[in-house]
Design a protein around this motif. Structure first.
Motif, mmCIF file in Angstrom:
data_model
loop_
_atom_site.group_PDB
_atom_site.id
_atom_site.type_symbol
_atom_site.label_atom_id
_atom_site.label_comp_id
_atom_site.label_asym_id
_atom_site.label_seq_id
_atom_site.Cartn_x
_atom_site.Cartn_y
_atom_site.Cartn_z
ATOM 1 N N ALA A 155 23.929 62.363 43.315
ATOM 2 C CA ALA A 155 23.048 62.020 42.098
ATOM 3 C C ALA A 155 23.582 61.708 40.685
ATOM 4 C CB ALA A 155 21.889 62.880 42.342
ATOM 5 N N LEU A 156 24.621 62.619 40.466
ATOM 6 C CA LEU A 156 25.160 62.592 38.999
ATOM 7 C C LEU A 156 25.809 61.209 38.936
ATOM 8 C CD1 LEU A 156 26.171 66.353 38.702
ATOM 9 C CD2 LEU A 156 24.588 65.040 37.214
ATOM 10 N N ILE A 157 26.735 61.152 40.078
ATOM 11 C CA ILE A 157 27.515 59.759 40.079
ATOM 12 C C ILE A 157 26.592 58.489 40.136
ATOM 13 C CG2 ILE A 157 28.836 58.147 41.556
ATOM 14 C CD1 ILE A 157 30.217 61.014 42.415
ATOM 15 N N ALA A 158 25.632 58.491 40.817
ATOM 16 C CA ALA A 158 24.558 57.332 40.963
ATOM 17 C C ALA A 158 23.877 57.021 39.621
ATOM 18 C CB ALA A 158 23.627 57.669 42.152
ATOM 19 N N THR A 159 23.931 58.016 38.861
ATOM 20 C CA THR A 159 23.256 57.609 37.601
ATOM 21 C C THR A 159 24.249 56.452 36.766
ATOM 22 O OG1 THR A 159 24.326 59.392 36.249
ATOM 23 C CG2 THR A 159 22.108 59.693 37.220
ATOM 24 N N GLU A 160 25.370 56.156 37.139
ATOM 25 C CA GLU A 160 26.319 55.478 36.287
ATOM 26 C C GLU A 160 26.574 55.909 34.888
ATOM 27 O OE1 GLU A 160 25.536 51.444 37.491
ATOM 28 O OE2 GLU A 160 26.181 51.764 39.494
ATOM 29 N N ASP A 161 26.126 57.002 34.716
ATOM 30 C CA ASP A 161 26.434 57.358 33.320
ATOM 31 C C ASP A 161 27.498 58.418 33.215
ATOM 32 O OD1 ASP A 161 26.271 58.902 30.662
ATOM 33 O OD2 ASP A 161 24.320 59.275 30.993
ATOM 34 N N ASP A 162 28.595 57.996 32.330
ATOM 35 C CA ASP A 162 30.134 58.502 32.191
ATOM 36 C C ASP A 162 29.737 60.048 31.691
ATOM 37 O OD1 ASP A 162 31.058 56.251 32.938
ATOM 38 O OD2 ASP A 162 31.813 55.823 30.766
ATOM 39 N N LYS A 163 28.709 60.422 31.062
ATOM 40 C CA LYS A 163 28.427 61.623 30.721
ATOM 41 C C LYS A 163 28.425 62.706 31.826
ATOM 42 C CE LYS A 163 26.384 60.166 26.554
ATOM 43 N NZ LYS A 163 25.079 60.279 25.543
ATOM 44 N N PHE A 190 29.882 62.280 34.830
ATOM 45 C CA PHE A 190 31.183 62.630 35.572
ATOM 46 C C PHE A 190 31.581 64.131 35.747
ATOM 47 C CE2 PHE A 190 31.687 57.678 36.057
ATOM 48 C CZ PHE A 190 30.544 57.676 36.710
ATOM 49 N N ALA A 191 31.943 64.669 34.569
ATOM 50 C CA ALA A 191 32.615 66.079 34.726
ATOM 51 C C ALA A 191 31.654 66.756 35.352
ATOM 52 C CB ALA A 191 32.588 66.326 33.244
ATOM 53 N N GLU A 192 30.507 66.865 35.151
ATOM 54 C CA GLU A 192 29.546 67.738 36.074
ATOM 55 C C GLU A 192 29.620 67.380 37.581
ATOM 56 O OE1 GLU A 192 25.288 69.667 36.509
ATOM 57 O OE2 GLU A 192 25.597 68.124 35.054
ATOM 58 N N ALA A 193 29.700 66.183 37.860
ATOM 59 C CA ALA A 193 29.913 65.650 39.159
ATOM 60 C C ALA A 193 31.275 66.161 39.778
ATOM 61 C CB ALA A 193 29.997 64.292 39.561
ATOM 62 N N GLU A 194 32.286 66.162 38.925
ATOM 63 C CA GLU A 194 33.665 66.442 39.566
ATOM 64 C C GLU A 194 33.550 67.961 39.886
ATOM 65 O OE1 GLU A 194 38.253 66.846 38.239
ATOM 66 O OE2 GLU A 194 36.854 65.474 37.202
ATOM 67 N N GLN A 195 33.047 68.634 38.968
ATOM 68 C CA GLN A 195 32.941 70.359 39.124
ATOM 69 C C GLN A 195 32.303 70.562 40.210
ATOM 70 O OE1 GLN A 195 34.870 72.494 37.392
ATOM 71 N NE2 GLN A 195 34.308 73.805 38.736
ATOM 72 N N VAL A 196 31.004 70.026 40.415
ATOM 73 C CA VAL A 196 30.187 70.456 41.581
ATOM 74 C C VAL A 196 30.908 69.989 43.047
ATOM 75 C CG1 VAL A 196 27.981 69.623 42.576
ATOM 76 C CG2 VAL A 196 28.088 70.052 40.061
ATOM 77 N N LEU A 197 31.557 68.938 42.766
ATOM 78 C CA LEU A 197 31.962 68.294 44.266
ATOM 79 C C LEU A 197 33.329 69.024 44.577
ATOM 80 C CD1 LEU A 197 31.343 64.633 43.553
ATOM 81 C CD2 LEU A 197 30.484 65.885 45.597
ATOM 82 N N ARG A 198 33.866 69.413 43.600
ATOM 83 C CA ARG A 198 35.182 70.292 43.941
ATOM 84 C C ARG A 198 34.772 71.623 44.264
ATOM 85 N NH1 ARG A 198 40.201 69.092 41.321
ATOM 86 N NH2 ARG A 198 40.757 71.387 40.959
ATOM 87 N N ASN A 199 33.588 72.288 43.792
ATOM 88 C CA ASN A 199 33.301 73.512 44.160
ATOM 89 C C ASN A 199 32.744 73.307 45.790
ATOM 90 O OD1 ASN A 199 33.904 74.873 42.042
ATOM 91 N ND2 ASN A 199 31.602 74.770 40.971
ATOM 92 N N ALA A 200 32.189 72.344 45.890
ATOM 93 C CA ALA A 200 31.480 71.806 47.372
ATOM 94 C C ALA A 200 32.699 71.729 48.605
ATOM 95 C CB ALA A 200 30.783 70.815 47.490
ATOM 96 N N VAL A 201 33.709 70.994 48.078
ATOM 97 C CA VAL A 201 34.939 70.918 49.142
ATOM 98 C C VAL A 201 35.445 72.318 49.178
ATOM 99 C CG1 VAL A 201 34.870 68.451 48.837
ATOM 100 C CG2 VAL A 201 36.406 69.894 47.545
ATOM 101 N N ALA A 202 35.586 73.361 48.173
ATOM 102 C CA ALA A 202 36.201 74.590 48.145
ATOM 103 C C ALA A 202 35.388 75.371 49.361
ATOM 104 C CB ALA A 202 36.325 75.147 46.887
ATOM 105 N N ARG A 203 34.073 75.158 49.452
ATOM 106 C CA ARG A 203 33.449 76.007 50.293
ATOM 107 C C ARG A 203 33.185 75.282 51.992
ATOM 108 N NH1 ARG A 203 30.748 76.800 45.372
ATOM 109 N NH2 ARG A 203 30.435 79.181 44.792
ATOM 110 N N ASP A 204 33.171 74.080 51.794
ATOM 111 C CA ASP A 204 33.060 73.296 53.055
ATOM 112 C C ASP A 204 33.993 72.191 53.067
ATOM 113 O OD1 ASP A 204 32.235 72.103 55.394
ATOM 114 O OD2 ASP A 204 30.208 71.734 54.751
ATOM 115 N N ARG A 205 35.200 72.092 53.525
ATOM 116 C CA ARG A 205 36.213 71.286 53.526
ATOM 117 C C ARG A 205 35.772 70.155 54.603
ATOM 118 N NH1 ARG A 205 40.354 72.142 50.391
ATOM 119 N NH2 ARG A 205 41.468 70.347 51.198
ATOM 120 N N GLU A 206 35.037 70.556 55.248
ATOM 121 C CA GLU A 206 34.679 69.476 56.651
ATOM 122 C C GLU A 206 33.376 68.663 56.523
ATOM 123 O OE1 GLU A 206 34.699 71.574 60.236
ATOM 124 O OE2 GLU A 206 36.693 72.468 59.916
#
Length: 449
Positions: free
Chosen positions: A346-354, A356-372
């Motif tokens: 959702a954060l990426i789909a807004t296409e708002d650069d502001k 993206f930093a939150e999106a990266e943090q959220v997604l990094r945490n997500a793959v850290a907990r579930d790599r599959e």
């Protein structure tokens, strides 16, 4: 002679295929369902002497009433089985049986049954070939036919023995966990009714991989009815969660018209609102779907899975900015990686650069907990690409393709990442691992051709 050899080879191949479950179905990943399955099966897993965090009960999108194990500590349950179950205790009975297969090592030991059957087939092949060579074509045909029948009978008897063993093991787990066996018997009665409808002969189960349901009921009734947990009621909270899971599953996999028949507007229960929300969303009526979700949130304003559904409907209806608040709250409440992946989307789909930093943090945490989760890696790759971090975008892409089994693409992306990453770093070593595994898989496939 070549014709008989070919027939024997086909017979051997058919034996090998019997023990292989079909894995082509779509896996249904859902945060609420996976949490429920873990809680529902946890006491049974512990009773089986296994560690609950190492055992997963996952759902496949398949309307058949079936469940199976296929190696590792995974229990696969068809969506059709959950829809057919009347209560959580019936589902627990099925899972207990499948855990019996895991604890008994039946997938690994199935090779023993195949080996014995193959030995019979090979012996009949030799004797039949000798008879044919001596001019007794008819005798040779008879030997080959009887050999194939005996081999299949040997394998089926082995399979039935494993099923009976898993039945009794499941009964032990239910007893140790303090859970009634009523659900297990009730579900076997459902299967028995299905056998009646299909006109399956009930005299004996000689030609089947499983004992007849009536045979299993007779054996298990003697075990369950004397158990102290026989009259123990179902946990009402767990039952309520089961009804929610069943409703959302029906709403997700069924045709919307069927869902609305099963859960009509007159039904104002939480499960009915849940099912209709999915039905309206699938039918491209976002306003009606949101109205159903709002009814759910009016009853339970901070339920993370109702918030997740609201975010999903808004996001997939082209309103990503509106989807962020409910998804953000759902992630804060659960820290669940599947929901976090949707928030990142959702954060990426807004296409708002502001964002993206939150999106990266959220997604990094997500793959850290579930790599599959291939979609999480895809979204993380998008974030890296947007901010110009091409090497890590390539690494995320390699992770995604590796999970999808696309070895050539995984190798290509991993090589691209290594060319730009600093040697010896964590990311470089991970790219190197993916490249090594993918290259080995490609070579193995090449040798099989």
């Amino acid at each position: 002679m070549r014709r008989w050899l070919r027939a024997a080879a086909i017979a051997l191949a058919s034996l090998a295929l019997v023990a292989k479950p079909v894995m082509a179905q779509q896996i249904l990943r859902d945060a609420e369902t996976e949490a429920f399955m873990a809680d529902m099966s946890g006491p049974l897993v512990s009773a089986a002497g296994m560690e609950p965090r190492n055992v997963q009960v996952l759902v496949l999108n398949d309307p058949e009433i079936n469940a199976f194990v296929a190696g590792g500590q995974y229990v696969w349950v068809h969506s059709g089985l959950i829809a057919a179950a009347d209560n959580v205790n019936q589902l627990q009975g099925v899972v207990a049986h499948e855990l019996g297969h895991i604890e008994g090592g039946h997938i690994i030991r199935s090779s023993e049954g195949m080996k014995a059957a193959t030995g019979i087939t090979l012996l009949s092949l030799v004797l039949g070939a000798a008879a044919i060579a001596a001019g007794g074509a008819e005798a040779g045909m008879g030997i080959l036919g009887m050999g194939q029948q005996a081999a299949m009978g040997k394998f089926l008897a082995f399979s039935r023995a494993q099923e009976s063993s898993a039945d009794l093991a499941g009964a032990r787990y239910l007893s140790k966990a303090g859970l009634s066996g009523k659900g297990s018997l009730e579900f076997f009665k459902k299967l028995q009714n299905q056998e009646y409808r299909l006109a399956i002969p009930q005299e004996d189960s000689y030609g089947r991989t499983h004992p007849l349901s009536g045979e299993r009921i007779n054996v298990l009734r003697e075990v369950y009815t004397v158990d102290p947990a026989w009259d123990r009621p179902v946990d009402p909270k767990l039952e309520a969660r089961f009804e929610r899971i069943k409703a959302k599953l029906v709403g997700f996999v069924s045709e919307p018209t069927q869902t609305l028949i099963k859960y009509p507007e007159s039904d104002q229960s939480l499960p009915a609102h849940y099912a209709r929300a999915y039905a309206w969303h699938k039918s491209a009526y976002p306003d009606k779907a949101i109205a159903e979700v709002n009814a759910l949130l009016a009853a339970q304003p901070h339920d993370p899975y109702f918030l997740e559904l609201k975010g999903q409907v808004l996001l997939e209806s082209g309103r990503p900015a509106d989807a962020i608040p409910p998804l953000r709250e759902a992630v804060q409440l659960t820290q669940q990686p599947l929901i976090a992946t949707m928030l990142g989307h959702a954060l990426i789909a807004t296409e708002d650069d502001k964002n993206f930093a939150e999106a990266e943090q959220v997604l990094r945490n997500a793959v850290a907990r579930d790599r599959e989760n291939p979609f999480a890696w895809y979204q993380l790759g998008v974030v890296y690409e947007r901010r110009g971090d091409t090497p890590r975008a390539a690494l995320a892409t390699a992770e995604r393709y590796a999970l999808m089994g696309q070895d050539q693409m995984a190798l290509r992306s991993a090589d691209a990442a290594m060319q730009a990453l600093k040697p010896g770093t964590v990311d470089y070593l991970r790219a190197q691992d993916i490249a090594m595994v993918s290259r080995a898989a490609i070579e193995q496939k090449r040798k099989k051709k």
